[in-house]
Design an enzyme around this catalytic site. Structure first.
Site, PDB file in Angstrom:
ATOM      1  N   HIS A   1       0.834  -1.208   0.000  1.00 42.40           N
ATOM      2  CA  HIS A   1       0.000   0.000   0.000  1.00 42.40           C
ATOM      3  C   HIS A   1       0.866   1.254   0.000  1.00 42.40           C
ATOM      4  CE1 HIS A   1      -3.653   2.342   1.120  1.00 42.40           C
ATOM      5  NE2 HIS A   1      -2.752   3.138   1.682  1.00 42.40           N
ATOM      6  N   GLU A   2       1.801   1.319   0.945  1.00 44.39           N
ATOM      7  CA  GLU A   2       2.640   2.510   1.063  1.00 44.39           C
ATOM      8  C   GLU A   2       3.594   2.644  -0.123  1.00 44.39           C
ATOM      9  OE1 GLU A   2       1.938   4.715   3.123  1.00 44.39           O
ATOM     10  OE2 GLU A   2       0.571   3.549   4.359  1.00 44.39           O
TER      11      GLU A   2
ATOM     12  N   HIS B   1       1.961   4.821  -2.727  1.00 40.68           N
ATOM     13  CA  HIS B   1       2.093   6.251  -2.432  1.00 40.68           C
ATOM     14  C   HIS B   1       3.516   6.739  -2.717  1.00 40.68           C
ATOM     15  CE1 HIS B   1      -1.873   6.387  -0.787  1.00 40.68           C
ATOM     16  NE2 HIS B   1      -1.598   5.691   0.297  1.00 40.68           N
TER      17      HIS B   1
END
Length: 425
Positions: A20-21, A24
């Site tokens: 997920h990170e 980003h």
């Protein structure tokens, strides 16, 4: 053992958060946004490695993570009148500012700060020890500031800050985390289909018998694995949906099945067993499990269809919270996830763990898209408002909205933790 389950829970959740990170992080870097820290976990640092302008950190509490981008925190601890040490390059530009007086800089130059701007004009003006007049020094875009806590961070000129990136880049950066979780879910569900030798059939799949339950009506009727059901009571039934509907409407009533067995067509008679559903309805079942679809396209498409099914279930559950169909007491937190992980590990092994990880990944992506301030969905909502207004929301107002969202999320976490305590302890 419980310890194995705990370790696997931390690993699985850590991988989901990392993916997920990473979304980003990669999109922020692509947009030229300065990423100060890429962290897995919260709380005190366990390990921290600095590479270039980013610190990669593993923290103590493994239930989350974050990508810290420039613009979300104070950049420095420099104040007018402070004595700092600076390091200059061969062009006389400042490359490092030490506010602690504890870092041994090369050819350190002590300066009493008068004025500085590390965002727009990039300069520091002050009186060098031993001189009467102030001197103005240019500061490089990649200069470091060693803060009072001993941590060195790179300065962030305005064009490197998240809030000043193009709105399209901000939206892509905010959406990239959930998007990565959806992609991971698709890949894991695909992997399951290949590992298990095929994708579970859908209601529109051809009704080919896979397994036959022992002591079932199907076994008594001598139905065999590999039989393709083509008609029931003379009516064509070429999908699992059609076969299931026909069988369920004849509990304890003999029906005739036409099946294709190799090159032969056979007619069999079977009496479906009467079974009561959770709603109290009586239906017929004959005790067969339909064969998996082992075509390459079926295995690949299973990743997409199953991920979409999980998302639809989550949408239904989320809607149920607002309509009153589901109560907030039914929400679960980390303890509930661990309990599910423990059960899956003990009963289903690797296959169950992969399925759980895929479902959790889709879950994590969906939840983060809920438009609550503090979540990625809340940030995307602010981006949409920026597009409508034609200008970004002020940093002060955005910070206030984020704080309200953070308080709401903390309250929600307290509620789900209390639910976990009541349900499992």
């Amino acid at each position: 053992t419980n310890m194995q389950s705990i370790v696997l829970f931390i690993i699985v959740f850590g991988i989901l958060v990392f993916i997920h990170e990473l979304g980003h992080y990669l999109l922020a870097k692509r947009a030229g946004i300065l990423v100060r820290e890429f962290a897995i976990g919260f709380g005190p640092k366990l390990v921290s490695i600095r590479r270039g302008e980013t610190a990669y950190t593993l923290r103590m509490l493994p239930l989350g993570g974050y990508v810290m981008m420039a613009g979300y925190e104070d950049d420095d601890d420099i104040r007018s009148g402070m004595l700092v040490s600076v390091e200059l390059n061969h062009n006389g530009e400042i490359t490092h500012i030490d506010t602690t007086q504890e870092v041994q800089l090369n050819n350190a130059l002590p300066i009493e700060v008068r004025e500085f701007d590390l965002v727009d004009d990039l300069y520091l003006e002050g009186r060098v020890q031993g001189q009467e007049e102030s001197e103005r020094f240019a500061v490089t875009e990649t200069a470091l500031v060693t803060k009072e806590n001993g941590v060195a961070v790179q300065i962030a000129p305005r064009h490197r800050r998240f809030n000043h990136a193009k709105v399209g880049d901000k939206m892509l950066t905010n959406f990239a985390g959930p998007f990565n979780n959806f992609i991971l879910a698709i890949i894991l569900f695909m992997a399951l289909a290949f590992i298990q030798g095929g994708a579970p059939p859908t209601l529109n799949s051809t009704p080919i018998v896979g397994d036959i339950l022992p002591n079932s009506p199907a076994q008594a009727a001598q139905i065999q694995s590999g039989d393709e059901i083509i008609a029931i009571d003379g009516q064509t039934a070429n999908t699992i949906q059609a076969v299931s509907d026909a069988i369920s409407t004849h509990p304890d009533e003999m029906i005739t099945l036409d099946v294709q067995r190799g090159n032969d067509r056979q007619t069999l008679q079977v009496t479906p067993e009467q079974v009561e559903t959770p709603s109290g309805e009586m239906i017929g079942q004959i005790g067969i499990v339909y064969a998996r679809e082992n075509g390459f396209f079926a295995k690949v498409s299973y990743g997409f269809t199953q991920t979409w099914d999980v998302i639809k279930q989550l949408v239904g559950a989320f809607t149920g919270l607002f309509t009153g169909r589901l109560g907030i007491e039914q929400l679960g937190g980390p303890v509930a996830v661990f309990q599910v992980t423990d059960t899956v590990v003990q009963t289903s092994g690797l296959i169950g763990l992969l399925s759980l990880a895929a479902g959790l990944s889709a879950n994590l992506g969906f939840v983060n898209l809920i438009p609550i301030p503090g979540l990625d969905g809340g940030k995307l909502l602010l981006n949409i408002i920026e597009i409508i207004k034609g200008k970004p929301i002020s940093e002060e107002r955005e910070m206030m909205i984020t704080m309200v969202g953070a308080l709401f999320l903390i309250g929600l976490m307290i509620v789900v933790t209390w639910n976990d305590i009541q349900n499992f302890f």
